[in-house]
Design an enzyme around this catalytic site. Structure first.
Site, PDB file in Angstrom:
ATOM      1  N   HIS A 243     -30.924   5.071  14.014  1.00  0.00           N
ATOM      2  CA  HIS A 243     -29.801   4.490  14.744  1.00  0.00           C
ATOM      3  C   HIS A 243     -30.199   3.197  15.471  1.00  0.00           C
ATOM      4  CE1 HIS A 243     -25.801   4.397  16.056  1.00  0.00           C
ATOM      5  NE2 HIS A 243     -25.640   5.644  16.456  1.00  0.00           N
TER       6      HIS A 243
ATOM      7  N   ASP B 214     -25.798   1.294  12.515  1.00  0.00           N
ATOM      8  CA  ASP B 214     -24.713   1.897  13.267  1.00  0.00           C
ATOM      9  C   ASP B 214     -24.022   2.931  12.386  1.00  0.00           C
ATOM     10  OD1 ASP B 214     -25.178   0.316  15.495  1.00  0.00           O
ATOM     11  OD2 ASP B 214     -23.899  -1.313  14.745  1.00  0.00           O
TER      12      ASP B 214
END
Length: 407
Positions: free
Chosen positions: A378, A382
Site C-alpha cells: 500500500h 492505492d
C-alpha cells in the site's frame, strides 16, 4: 596428478554455502562429471562434479560446514577408473579409527551418524557399498525392519522396537518421540524474506472471483490439438500469465518496485511462478513474458517444475522478477492471502476451482469459480490501482479471446 576441488564462484547475492552431501568418500573412484558433492545456498543447490576419471583423495570440508566462494573443499587424484589410493582421513574419522578395532565395519560419515541417531550396532549391519562399506541407506533399511539391536546401558531395559513403515527411527510403545533437524539454508532464507516482507511493507489484500468455464471450454476444445502441435499440455497457468501481462501493461504501477525513496517502473514483465519443492518454496522467473506464446509459457513452467523437483534450478533462473503468481489451488486452497516477494509491489494468488451457484441474468447457474487474491504494498499502490488490476484480470480470463486479440 592431484587437483584441488573448490566451491564454485557464488554470485553477489549469495554470501556463502553449506556442504549438504558428499556422494563420494575418500578412496572411491569416480568417472568424469560424476557427482561428488552438493553445496546448498540460500537459493539453489549447486553440484560439484569430478573433473576427470580418478579418485577422491581427500575431503577438507565435511557435511554441514559453511564455505565461501571458491574455497577449497577437497582434493582429487586424476587417474584410471577403479584405481584407489590411501584416503586422507578427516579429524573425525581419525578419532573414530583410533578407538575402533580392526574388525569394525567401514562406515561412511553419514552412515555413522545415522547409526548413532537410531542406536544401531554397526557390526550387525551388512554393507552394500564399495569394499563392503556400510552406507546410510544400509543403516536406515536395517532400522526400518525393526530388527536392529539397540545400543543402551545395561541398567536401562529397552523395549522391543515397533516397526514403523515410514519412520526414520524405531518408535517404542508409549514413547512421545521428537526429532530436531536444522533448517535448510533455503528454508531459512524463505522464512527470513517472508518475515521481512511483513515487517517492511504496508501489505493489503483485495479479492475477486472469476468464472473459469470459458477457459475450461476452450481447453476441452483444443487441448488435444494444442498438445500434438506444441508437445506440451494446455494448462491454466499460461492464461493467467498472459492475462497478468496485459493487466500489468494497463496498470504499470503494479509492475513497479520501491528502491529507497524511488519508485522503479519496469518496461518489461518478468513474472515469477512460485513452485513448491522438497527444499522449500522457490520462484523461477519467466523472462519477457509479453513476447511468449501460451505454448512457450507452458513449456517453460514445465521445465522449471522438473528442475525444482530435481534441485537443478540455477540462481539466474530465480533472480529478478517484477510480479509473482502463486497457485495454492493445486493443493486444494480455496482462499488465502499470499505474502509479497520483495522488492515486488504485488503478488497474485490463484486458488481451487469449485462449482458454486451463481446468479446469471436473474437465474441460478452452477459455474466453476475461482477466488483470486492480490496482495500489494500500500506504500506504492492505492486501492484503485489494485482493484482495477484484479478486475482487468477477471475480464480477460472470463473472455480469453481478448487476451489473443489484445482488446
Amino acid at each position: 596428478m592431484a587437483t584441488d576441488i573448490k566451491a564454485p564462484t557464488f554470485p553477489e547475492s549469495v554470501a556463502d554455502g553449506t556442504i549438504a552431501t558428499w556422494h563420494k568418500q575418500p578412496g572411491e573412484s569416480c568417472k568424469r562429471d560424476e557427482l561428488l558433492a552438493d553445496i546448498e545456498t540460500d537459493k539453489v543447490v549447486l553440484e560439484i562434479v569430478a573433473p576427470a576419471d580418478g579418485v577422491l583423495s581427500e575431503i577438507i570440508k565435511n557435511e554441514g560446514d559453511t564455505i565461501l566462494s571458491e574455497e577449497l573443499i577437497g582434493r582429487f587424484s586424476v587417474g584410471e577408473v577403479g584405481k584407489t589410493i590411501a584416503a586422507v582421513p578427516t579429524p573425525a574419522e581419525t578419532t573414530t579409527k583410533e578407538s575402533s578395532s580392526a574388525s569394525e565395519p567401514i562406515l561412511s560419515p553419514a552412515a555413522r551418524r545415522a547409526a548413532e541417531e537410531l542406536s544401531v550396532n554397526p557390526a550387525s549391519v551388512s554393507g552394500t557399498g564399495k569394499d563392503g562399506r556400510v552406507t546410510k541407506e544400509d543403516v536406515l533399511a536395517f532400522a526400518k525392519d525393526g530388527s536392529a539391536p539397540v545400543v543402551a546401558p545395561a541398567s536401562v531395559p529397552v523395549p522391543a522396537p515397533k516397526a514403523q513403515p515410514e519412520a526414520l527411527a524405531p518408535v517404542f510403545d508409549g514413547e512421545r518421540v521428537e526429532k530436531r533437524v536444522p533448517m535448510t539454508r533455503l528454508r531459512a532464507k524463505v522464512a527470513e524474506r517472508l518475515v521481512q516482507a511483513q515487517q517492511t511493507a504496508a501489505m493489503l489484500t483485495t479479492f475477486n472471483e472469476v468464472n473459469m468455464k470459458p477457459i475450461m471450454d476452450l481447453r476441452a476444445q483444443y487441448k488435444e490439438k494444442f498438445e500434438k502441435r506444441h508437445g506440451v499440455k494446455m494448462g491454466f497457468m499460461s492464461f493467467f500469465v498472459k492475462a497478468a501481462v496485459e493487466a500489468l501493461k494497463r496498470q504499470p504501477v503494479v509492475n513497479a518496485s520501491i528502491d529507497g525513496n524511488d519508485i522503479v517502473y519496469h518496461g518489461y514483465q518478468d513474472i515469477g511462478v512460485a513452485v513448491s519443492s522438497d527444499r522449500g518454496l522457490v520462484v523461477p522467473v519467466l523472462r519477457d513474458t509479453e513476447n511468449m506464446s501460451l505454448a512457450d509459457v507452458e513449456s517453460t513452467i514445465r521445465d522449471y517444475g522438473t528442475k525444482a523437483r530435481d534441485g537443478k534450478l540455477s540462481i539466474e533462473e530465480m533472480t529478478g522478477g517484477t510480479f509473482t503468481i502463486s497457485n495454492g489451488g493445486v493443493f486444494g486452497s480455496l482462499l488465502s492471502t499470499p505474502i509479497l516477494n520483495p522488492p515486488q509491489a504485488a503478488i497474485l494468488g490463484m486458488h481451487k476451482i469449485q462449482e458454486r451457484p451463481m446468479a446469471v441474468n436473474g437465474e441460478v447457474v452452477i459455474l466453476p469459480m475461482m477466488y483470486l487474491a492480490l496482495s500489494y504494498d500500500h506504500r506504492l499502490l492505492d486501492g484503485k490501482e489494485a482493484v482495477t488490476f484484479l478486475v482487468t484480470m477477471k475480464e480477460l480470463l472470463e473472455d480469453p479471446a481478448r487476451i489473443l486479440l489484445d482488446v
